[in-house]
Design an enzyme around this catalytic site. Structure first.
Site, PDB file in Angstrom:
ATOM      1  N   LYS A   1       0.829  -1.211   0.000  1.00 47.30           N
ATOM      2  CA  LYS A   1       0.000   0.000   0.000  1.00 47.30           C
ATOM      3  C   LYS A   1       0.859   1.254   0.000  1.00 47.30           C
ATOM      4  O   LYS A   1       0.664   2.143  -0.828  1.00 47.30           O
ATOM      5  CB  LYS A   1      -0.939   0.023   1.213  1.00 47.30           C
TER       6      LYS A   1
ATOM      7  N   ARG B   1      11.977  -6.082   5.414  1.00 44.40           N
ATOM      8  CA  ARG B   1      11.936  -4.664   5.818  1.00 44.40           C
ATOM      9  C   ARG B   1      12.495  -4.496   7.229  1.00 44.40           C
ATOM     10  O   ARG B   1      13.137  -3.490   7.522  1.00 44.40           O
ATOM     11  CB  ARG B   1      10.498  -4.133   5.741  1.00 44.40           C
TER      12      ARG B   1
ATOM     13  N   ARG C   1      -9.550   0.706   8.298  1.00 45.80           N
ATOM     14  CA  ARG C   1      -9.081  -0.612   8.723  1.00 45.80           C
ATOM     15  C   ARG C   1     -10.157  -1.392   9.461  1.00 45.80           C
ATOM     16  O   ARG C   1      -9.924  -2.531   9.843  1.00 45.80           O
ATOM     17  CB  ARG C   1      -7.858  -0.444   9.631  1.00 45.80           C
TER      18      ARG C   1
ATOM     19  N   ARG D   1      11.780  -1.609  11.666  1.00 41.67           N
ATOM     20  CA  ARG D   1      10.501  -1.208  12.269  1.00 41.67           C
ATOM     21  C   ARG D   1      10.129  -2.183  13.372  1.00 41.67           C
ATOM     22  O   ARG D   1      10.154  -3.393  13.178  1.00 41.67           O
ATOM     23  CB  ARG D   1       9.414  -1.185  11.182  1.00 41.67           C
TER      24      ARG D   1
ATOM     25  N   ARG E   1      -0.747  -9.142  13.250  1.00 41.08           N
ATOM     26  CA  ARG E   1      -1.294  -8.129  12.326  1.00 41.08           C
ATOM     27  C   ARG E   1      -2.101  -8.802  11.212  1.00 41.08           C
ATOM     28  O   ARG E   1      -3.123  -8.280  10.780  1.00 41.08           O
ATOM     29  CB  ARG E   1      -0.154  -7.289  11.720  1.00 41.08           C
TER      30      ARG E   1
HETATM   31  P1  B4P Z   1       3.889  -1.853   2.274  1.00 39.81           P
HETATM   32  O1  B4P Z   1       2.756  -2.769   2.116  1.00 39.81           O
HETATM   33  O2  B4P Z   1       3.960  -0.707   1.348  1.00 39.81           O
HETATM   34  O3  B4P Z   1       3.819  -1.552   3.807  1.00 39.81           O
HETATM   35  P2  B4P Z   1       2.876  -0.570   4.600  1.00 39.81           P
HETATM   36  O4  B4P Z   1       2.069   0.339   3.743  1.00 39.81           O
HETATM   37  O5  B4P Z   1       3.785   0.062   5.519  1.00 39.81           O
HETATM   38  O6  B4P Z   1       1.795  -1.517   5.317  1.00 39.81           O
HETATM   39  P3  B4P Z   1       1.516  -1.807   6.832  1.00 39.81           P
HETATM   40  O7  B4P Z   1       0.112  -2.300   6.844  1.00 39.81           O
HETATM   41  O8  B4P Z   1       2.587  -2.736   7.309  1.00 39.81           O
HETATM   42  O9  B4P Z   1       1.711  -0.527   7.710  1.00 39.81           O
HETATM   43  P4  B4P Z   1       0.831   0.704   8.177  1.00 39.81           P
HETATM   44  O10 B4P Z   1       1.795   1.786   8.258  1.00 39.81           O
HETATM   45  O11 B4P Z   1      -0.367   0.932   7.320  1.00 39.81           O
HETATM   46  O12 B4P Z   1       5.334  -2.554   2.095  1.00 39.81           O
HETATM   47  C1  B4P Z   1       5.862  -3.527   2.915  1.00 39.81           C
HETATM   48  C2  B4P Z   1       7.241  -3.941   2.427  1.00 39.81           C
HETATM   49  O13 B4P Z   1       7.122  -4.688   1.226  1.00 39.81           O
HETATM   50  C3  B4P Z   1       8.185  -2.771   2.100  1.00 39.81           C
HETATM   51  O14 B4P Z   1       9.451  -3.070   2.605  1.00 39.81           O
HETATM   52  C4  B4P Z   1       8.215  -2.710   0.578  1.00 39.81           C
HETATM   53  O15 B4P Z   1       9.450  -2.276   0.073  1.00 39.81           O
HETATM   54  C5  B4P Z   1       7.960  -4.167   0.202  1.00 39.81           C
HETATM   55  N1  B4P Z   1       7.267  -4.325  -1.068  1.00 39.81           N
HETATM   56  C6  B4P Z   1       6.181  -3.618  -1.477  1.00 39.81           C
HETATM   57  N2  B4P Z   1       5.787  -4.044  -2.706  1.00 39.81           N
HETATM   58  C7  B4P Z   1       6.656  -5.078  -3.061  1.00 39.81           C
HETATM   59  C8  B4P Z   1       6.767  -5.937  -4.203  1.00 39.81           C
HETATM   60  N3  B4P Z   1       5.928  -5.844  -5.265  1.00 39.81           N
HETATM   61  N4  B4P Z   1       7.744  -6.878  -4.196  1.00 39.81           N
HETATM   62  C9  B4P Z   1       8.599  -6.998  -3.147  1.00 39.81           C
HETATM   63  N5  B4P Z   1       8.559  -6.197  -2.050  1.00 39.81           N
HETATM   64  C10 B4P Z   1       7.588  -5.249  -2.001  1.00 39.81           C
HETATM   65  O16 B4P Z   1       0.281   0.296   9.641  1.00 39.81           O
HETATM   66  C11 B4P Z   1       1.110   0.020  10.739  1.00 39.81           C
HETATM   67  C12 B4P Z   1       0.281  -0.113  12.040  1.00 39.81           C
HETATM   68  O17 B4P Z   1      -0.346   1.170  12.365  1.00 39.81           O
HETATM   69  C13 B4P Z   1      -0.894  -1.083  12.021  1.00 39.81           C
HETATM   70  O18 B4P Z   1      -0.507  -2.426  12.310  1.00 39.81           O
HETATM   71  C14 B4P Z   1      -1.824  -0.480  13.127  1.00 39.81           C
HETATM   72  O19 B4P Z   1      -1.412  -0.858  14.421  1.00 39.81           O
HETATM   73  C15 B4P Z   1      -1.637   1.020  12.984  1.00 39.81           C
HETATM   74  N6  B4P Z   1      -2.652   1.649  12.118  1.00 39.81           N
HETATM   75  C16 B4P Z   1      -2.408   2.226  10.894  1.00 39.81           C
HETATM   76  N7  B4P Z   1      -3.557   2.680  10.347  1.00 39.81           N
HETATM   77  C17 B4P Z   1      -4.550   2.381  11.236  1.00 39.81           C
HETATM   78  C18 B4P Z   1      -5.974   2.565  11.224  1.00 39.81           C
HETATM   79  N8  B4P Z   1      -6.594   3.145  10.186  1.00 39.81           N
HETATM   80  N9  B4P Z   1      -6.707   2.129  12.290  1.00 39.81           N
HETATM   81  C19 B4P Z   1      -6.098   1.546  13.332  1.00 39.81           C
HETATM   82  N10 B4P Z   1      -4.773   1.333  13.412  1.00 39.81           N
HETATM   83  C20 B4P Z   1      -3.977   1.727  12.375  1.00 39.81           C
END
Ligand code: B4P
Length: 190
Positions: free
Chosen positions: A14, A128, A89, A134, A145
């Site tokens: 995402k 990552r 979410r 992280r 998660r």
């Molecule tokens: P991404 O998938 O881009 O990771 P993200 O957006 O950070 O998702 P995540 O769900 O983990 O975190 P968020 O900050 O939303 O990429 C992951 C990895 O994969 C990266 O290293 C990237 O380089 C790699 N990658 C991507 N595409 C690839 C491909 N095609 N091939 C190979 N590698 C690839 O949330 C974090 C926490 O915040 C949650 O657990 C929750 O506790 C809280 N939170 C956030 N929003 C919330 C909400 N709305 N409500 C309640 N809690 C919330």
């Protein structure tokens, strides 16, 4: 206006794909994860509470997240639309977003779901962890998660499918391949 929800499991891409969509379509990027991590860094009251929950793989309470988004939308005048990354979410967050947008004469254009199997997500997030360190990217927290995603977040897809706004996109393969698939869908949106 194009208002897009980029949806998928943790690690589905995402955050990564939001960057490409923002660049191409000039949308305002709203990532609740990024906002929460800034609060953690600044050691605010919200940040300290969020860190405790995020490190356990749990969600931050709906009321906090919804108030944060409401404030951001209210402040964002003259935008071409939003890309919501990591929000909503829960179904409660989705319903709150829908009513918020109605108040601003807007609606969701599409929910784009990045479909990636759990084992691939696990590999990406462990990688990552090595690269960025992280604190929520360890095996135990990732497993939690993913459980939270499947029980609390995944039902949102059905919420938008009922409105004919749900599109599935294969999120596996190279980043550029996934981006090309997303662009193809976005081009079909009104
Ligand atoms: P991404 O998938 O881009 O990771 P993200 O957006 O950070 O998702 P995540 O769900 O983990 O975190 P968020 O900050 O939303 O990429 C992951 C990895 O994969 C990266 O290293 C990237 O380089 C790699 N990658 C991507 N595409 C690839 C491909 N095609 N091939 C190979 N590698 C690839 O949330 C974090 C926490 O915040 C949650 O657990 C929750 O506790 C809280 N939170 C956030 N929003 C919330 C909400 N709305 N409500 C309640 N809690 C919330």
């Amino acid at each position: 206006m194009k208002n897009i929800i980029l949806f998928g499991a943790p690690g589905s891409g995402k955050g990564t794909q939001s960057t490409a969509l923002v660049e191409r379509y000039g949308l305002r990027h709203i990532s609740t994860g990024d906002i929460l991590r800034k609060e953690i860094q600044a050691q605010t009251e919200l940040g300290n509470k969020a860190k405790e929950l995020m490190d356990k793989g749990q969600l931050v309470p709906d009321a906090i997240i919804i108030a944060m988004i409401e404030e951001l939308i209210a402040k964002s005048t003259e935008v071409k639309g939003f890309i919501f990354d990591g929000f909503p979410r829960t179904v409660a967050q989705a319903e709150a977003l829908d009513s918020m947008l109605v108040r601003y004469g807007q609606k969701i254009s599409s929910l784009l779901e990045l479909v990636v199997p759990d084992d691939v997500v696990m590999q990406r997030l462990l990688l990552r962890k090595e690269q960025e360190g992280r604190s929520d990217d360890n095996e135990e927290t990732i497993t939690r998660r993913l459980q939270v995603y499947h029980t609390q977040t995944a039902p949102i897809a059905a919420h938008y499918a009922k409105q004919n706004l749900h599109h599935s996109v294969d999120g596996t393969g190279a980043v550029e391949e996934v981006t090309a698939r997303l662009f193809q869908v976005v081009e079909t949106l009104a």
